[in-house]
Design a protein around this motif. Structure first.
Motif, PDB file in Angstrom:
ATOM      1  N   ASP A 159       0.796  -1.177  -0.087  1.00  0.00           N
ATOM      2  CA  ASP A 159      -0.056  -0.080   0.021  1.00  0.00           C
ATOM      3  C   ASP A 159       0.902   1.261  -0.152  1.00  0.00           C
ATOM      4  OD1 ASP A 159      -2.658   1.296   0.646  1.00  0.00           O
ATOM      5  OD2 ASP A 159      -1.087   2.241   2.022  1.00  0.00           O
ATOM      6  N   VAL A 160       1.770   1.229   0.735  1.00  0.00           N
ATOM      7  CA  VAL A 160       2.507   2.216   0.780  1.00  0.00           C
ATOM      8  C   VAL A 160       3.687   2.760  -0.413  1.00  0.00           C
ATOM      9  CG1 VAL A 160       4.569   3.466   1.984  1.00  0.00           C
ATOM     10  CG2 VAL A 160       2.696   2.624   3.444  1.00  0.00           C
ATOM     11  N   LEU A 161       3.831   1.489  -0.767  1.00  0.00           N
ATOM     12  CA  LEU A 161       4.788   1.608  -2.129  1.00  0.00           C
ATOM     13  C   LEU A 161       4.024   2.189  -3.370  1.00  0.00           C
ATOM     14  CD1 LEU A 161       7.582   0.684  -3.412  1.00  0.00           C
ATOM     15  CD2 LEU A 161       6.516  -1.325  -3.900  1.00  0.00           C
ATOM     16  N   ALA A 162       2.919   1.876  -3.417  1.00  0.00           N
ATOM     17  CA  ALA A 162       1.869   2.203  -4.655  1.00  0.00           C
ATOM     18  C   ALA A 162       0.559   2.252  -4.455  1.00  0.00           C
ATOM     19  CB  ALA A 162       2.171   1.196  -5.840  1.00  0.00           C
ATOM     20  N   GLY A 163      -0.070   2.206  -3.117  1.00  0.00           N
ATOM     21  CA  GLY A 163      -1.428   2.310  -2.841  1.00  0.00           C
ATOM     22  C   GLY A 163      -2.520   3.238  -3.528  1.00  0.00           C
ATOM     23  N   THR A 164      -1.719   4.467  -3.431  1.00  0.00           N
ATOM     24  CA  THR A 164      -2.343   5.669  -3.880  1.00  0.00           C
ATOM     25  C   THR A 164      -2.969   5.442  -5.509  1.00  0.00           C
ATOM     26  OG1 THR A 164      -1.063   7.250  -2.356  1.00  0.00           O
ATOM     27  CG2 THR A 164      -2.450   8.072  -4.188  1.00  0.00           C
ATOM     28  N   LEU A 165      -1.740   4.731  -6.097  1.00  0.00           N
ATOM     29  CA  LEU A 165      -2.497   4.570  -7.598  1.00  0.00           C
ATOM     30  C   LEU A 165      -3.283   3.453  -7.623  1.00  0.00           C
ATOM     31  CD1 LEU A 165      -1.510   5.345 -10.609  1.00  0.00           C
ATOM     32  CD2 LEU A 165       0.181   3.338 -10.315  1.00  0.00           C
ATOM     33  N   LEU A 166      -3.101   2.248  -6.909  1.00  0.00           N
ATOM     34  CA  LEU A 166      -3.858   1.276  -6.870  1.00  0.00           C
ATOM     35  C   LEU A 166      -5.352   1.663  -6.395  1.00  0.00           C
ATOM     36  CD1 LEU A 166      -1.604  -1.426  -5.409  1.00  0.00           C
ATOM     37  CD2 LEU A 166      -2.241  -1.323  -7.694  1.00  0.00           C
ATOM     38  N   ALA A 167      -5.472   2.438  -5.310  1.00  0.00           N
ATOM     39  CA  ALA A 167      -6.950   2.781  -4.869  1.00  0.00           C
ATOM     40  C   ALA A 167      -7.772   3.516  -6.127  1.00  0.00           C
ATOM     41  CB  ALA A 167      -6.677   3.766  -3.753  1.00  0.00           C
ATOM     42  N   GLU A 168      -6.968   4.525  -6.940  1.00  0.00           N
ATOM     43  CA  GLU A 168      -7.599   5.106  -7.696  1.00  0.00           C
ATOM     44  C   GLU A 168      -7.918   4.147  -8.897  1.00  0.00           C
ATOM     45  OE1 GLU A 168      -8.875   8.164 -10.091  1.00  0.00           O
ATOM     46  OE2 GLU A 168      -8.576   8.114  -8.134  1.00  0.00           O
ATOM     47  N   GLU A 169      -7.166   3.039  -9.287  1.00  0.00           N
ATOM     48  CA  GLU A 169      -7.600   2.132 -10.222  1.00  0.00           C
ATOM     49  C   GLU A 169      -8.680   1.485  -9.798  1.00  0.00           C
ATOM     50  OE1 GLU A 169      -4.150  -0.376 -10.750  1.00  0.00           O
ATOM     51  OE2 GLU A 169      -2.906   1.278 -11.890  1.00  0.00           O
ATOM     52  N   ALA A 170      -8.903   1.373  -8.604  1.00  0.00           N
ATOM     53  CA  ALA A 170     -10.152   0.318  -8.075  1.00  0.00           C
ATOM     54  C   ALA A 170     -11.288   1.266  -8.087  1.00  0.00           C
ATOM     55  CB  ALA A 170      -9.925  -0.028  -6.459  1.00  0.00           C
ATOM     56  N   ARG A 171     -11.146   2.665  -7.734  1.00  0.00           N
ATOM     57  CA  ARG A 171     -12.466   3.692  -7.822  1.00  0.00           C
ATOM     58  C   ARG A 171     -12.879   3.788  -9.269  1.00  0.00           C
ATOM     59  NH1 ARG A 171      -9.360   6.286  -3.605  1.00  0.00           N
ATOM     60  NH2 ARG A 171      -8.050   7.454  -5.088  1.00  0.00           N
ATOM     61  N   LYS A 172     -12.080   3.756 -10.366  1.00  0.00           N
ATOM     62  CA  LYS A 172     -12.614   3.794 -11.721  1.00  0.00           C
ATOM     63  C   LYS A 172     -13.075   2.564 -11.930  1.00  0.00           C
ATOM     64  CE  LYS A 172      -8.890   7.059 -13.110  1.00  0.00           C
ATOM     65  NZ  LYS A 172      -7.793   7.298 -14.029  1.00  0.00           N
ATOM     66  N   ALA A 173     -12.675   1.242 -11.403  1.00  0.00           N
ATOM     67  CA  ALA A 173     -13.196   0.023 -11.674  1.00  0.00           C
ATOM     68  C   ALA A 173     -14.538  -0.086 -10.895  1.00  0.00           C
ATOM     69  CB  ALA A 173     -12.316  -0.871 -11.656  1.00  0.00           C
ATOM     70  N   GLY A 174     -14.861   0.582  -9.997  1.00  0.00           N
ATOM     71  CA  GLY A 174     -15.933   0.315  -9.199  1.00  0.00           C
ATOM     72  C   GLY A 174     -15.957  -0.762  -8.234  1.00  0.00           C
ATOM     73  N   VAL A 175     -14.862  -1.067  -7.698  1.00  0.00           N
ATOM     74  CA  VAL A 175     -14.521  -1.768  -6.543  1.00  0.00           C
ATOM     75  C   VAL A 175     -13.989  -1.249  -5.465  1.00  0.00           C
ATOM     76  CG1 VAL A 175     -14.597  -3.944  -7.956  1.00  0.00           C
ATOM     77  CG2 VAL A 175     -12.474  -2.633  -7.656  1.00  0.00           C
ATOM     78  N   VAL A 176     -13.987  -1.572  -4.167  1.00  0.00           N
ATOM     79  CA  VAL A 176     -13.204  -1.283  -3.107  1.00  0.00           C
ATOM     80  C   VAL A 176     -12.022  -1.749  -2.660  1.00  0.00           C
ATOM     81  CG1 VAL A 176     -13.438  -0.861  -0.609  1.00  0.00           C
ATOM     82  CG2 VAL A 176     -15.590  -0.799  -1.975  1.00  0.00           C
ATOM     83  N   TYR A 177     -10.956  -0.450  -2.746  1.00  0.00           N
ATOM     84  CA  TYR A 177      -9.669  -0.983  -2.099  1.00  0.00           C
ATOM     85  C   TYR A 177      -9.530  -0.487  -0.818  1.00  0.00           C
ATOM     86  CZ  TYR A 177      -4.411  -0.663  -1.738  1.00  0.00           C
ATOM     87  OH  TYR A 177      -3.108  -0.528  -1.510  1.00  0.00           O
ATOM     88  N   SER A 178      -9.268  -1.392   0.228  1.00  0.00           N
ATOM     89  CA  SER A 178      -9.072  -1.035   1.600  1.00  0.00           C
ATOM     90  C   SER A 178      -8.239  -1.531   2.407  1.00  0.00           C
ATOM     91  CB  SER A 178     -10.442  -1.639   2.265  1.00  0.00           C
ATOM     92  OG  SER A 178     -10.710  -1.323   3.555  1.00  0.00           O
ATOM     93  N   LEU A 179      -7.716  -0.547   3.260  1.00  0.00           N
ATOM     94  CA  LEU A 179      -6.614  -0.783   4.407  1.00  0.00           C
ATOM     95  C   LEU A 179      -7.660  -2.058   5.503  1.00  0.00           C
ATOM     96  CD1 LEU A 179      -5.251   2.369   5.292  1.00  0.00           C
ATOM     97  CD2 LEU A 179      -4.271   0.964   3.907  1.00  0.00           C
TER      98      LEU A 179
END
Length: 437
Positions: free
Chosen positions: A121-141
């Motif tokens: 998450d710390v390495l690339a989570g900001t990018l992954l979370a944005e990808e998840a939001r665009k895909a309509g799924v939840v990315y969560s801690l």
């Protein structure tokens, strides 16, 4: 306060929440131990590099033979995620590169992803979370781990109208710990090497908890999820018990230790001379609040909150975290509410690799908790400007320059494969947030 009711409705309708777990280590096993006691929650797929180890873990935590027989155990994450009728993927490997790959596989398959893997998450989570939001799924801690629990307190404070002055966790810390290696880690836990080995404890993993790396990673995750700043020169780790949080964890111009309001910070359970702190917060999380007006400050006193001398600063804290035993909160929140229990919305905190000793060209770095580097929290903008090598990428890479003890290891100091998928993902996130330079 309605997750159990929502789950009961799904259970009654014959539509259980179905989970794929990746990684049946300690965190995963703690989660698995709760599954038989939650009607409406199923884990039909468990993915692990050693499927037999995963089966054994299920037996250890009390699964009966029928439940184990009904579960698919596999080492093929891509096929299991894409081909299973599951709602949520739990990534609990702890490996940053693998975690990023699994997160993207889940997102591509339309599955919610809960990232126990805070290193990824710390390495690339900001990018992954944005990808998840665009895909309509939840990315969560992952609820149960300290970043999500801290984010919950921060959200509560802001939603009720308080200013968050500081937020973070407690840990056992002394400055000398930054240079500790796996060879001498157990003495700091009060264990012998043989006692630790017999308990199956990994010295490098436990050393990452001690040398400051894990604290830096978790504070970066909190900063990125809660839009809090990070200390300019790294974590201070001030000794502080729960009663003193409002006094110590306030800005310097108000009598505290913080450079400003609105930052993450870790408090130590040890005084600098090694004495234990009174009523320490070693296992817990906290947020220091500032009352927005005199009336609210008066209420602090009336209802027994510990405050600083001014009465304007108070703290809320949770003394313990139960890691995998609490993970269901994230899983059910994602599946039933379509909400994360914390996710990165910004890139404010980063974790740089720092030399534990004088390092020489040709040496191989060995990552978190190892013999060569520890992870230091830095403002992301400063990390990008410095060209710091993220701690999550300091695994099995060769130095091409000498690096002095205590210095930042930079991208320019190591040999790396620019075509590596993990490095490409990290570089893409750095490029996306380059405006912070």
């Amino acid at each position: 306060m309605n997750l159990y009711r929502l789950l009961a409705a799904r259970h009654a309708a014959g539509k259980p929440v179905r989970v794929a777990l990746i990684g049946a280590g300690k965190f995963g096993s703690m989660f698995l131990s709760q599954v038989p006691h939650v009607p409406g929650l199923e884990v039909p797929v468990i993915i692990d590099l050693d499927p037999q180890r995963a089966r054994d873990a299920c037996k250890t935590v009390g699964w009966d033979e029928g439940r184990i027989a009904a579960t698919t155990f596999t080492d093929d994450a891509s096929r299991a995620i894409a081909g299973s009728a599951i709602d949520v993927v739990v990534e609990a490997t702890g490996n940053p590169a693998v975690g990023i790959r699994h997160a993207r596989t889940a997102i591509a398959a339309g599955k919610h992803i809960v990232m126990v893997n805070v290193e990824a998450d710390v390495l690339a989570g900001t990018l992954l979370a944005e990808e998840a939001r665009k895909a309509g799924v939840v990315y969560s801690l992952a609820y149960g781990d300290q970043p999500a629990l801290t984010a919950e307190i921060v959200d509560w404070a802001r939603a009720t109208g308080f200013k968050v002055v500081a937020a973070g966790k407690g840990t056992k810390y002394l400055p000398a710990y930054h240079d500790v290696t796996p060879d001498d880690v157990w003495q700091h836990y009060g264990l012998t090497r043989s006692e630790a080995q017999s308990a199956g404890m990994n010295p490098q993993m436990f050393n990452s908890f001690l040398d400051g790396t894990k604290s830096a990673i978790e504070m970066a995750a909190i900063a990125n999820a809660c839009s809090l700043d990070v200390p300019s020169h790294g974590l201070l780790f001030p000794p502080c018990g729960v009663d003193d949080l409002p006094h110590v964890m306030r800005p310097k111009d108000k009598g505290g230790v913080l450079e400003k309001s609105g930052v993450v910070e870790v408090v130590s359970s040890l005084e600098r001379d090694g004495r234990p702190v009174f009523r320490d917060l070693r296992w817990g999380v906290y947020a220091v609040l500032e009352a927005p007006n005199d009336y609210a400050a008066g209420c602090f006193k009336q209802y027994g909150l510990k405050t600083d001398a001014s009465g304007r600063y108070a703290a809320m804290y949770k003394p313990y975290h139960l890691i995998g035993l609490e993970l269901n909160i994230s899983i059910l929140s994602a599946a039933l509410r379509k909400e994360p229990t914390g996710q990165p919305y910004s890139f404010r905190g980063d974790v740089a690799s720092i030399a534990k000793r004088n390092l020489r060209a040709g040496e191989m770095l060995d990552g978190e908790g190892g013999y060569t580097v520890w992870g230091k929290l830095m403002p992301a903008a400063e990390s990008l400007k410095t060209g710091a090598l993220p701690i999550g990428l300091a695994h099995r890479v060769k130095l091409k320059n000498d690096v002095a003890h205590g210095a930042v290891v930079r991208w320019s100091d190591v040999e790396y494969d620019a075509n590596n998928d993990t490095i490409k993902t990290r570089k893409a996130m750095e490029t996306a947030y380059a405006s912070m330079r």
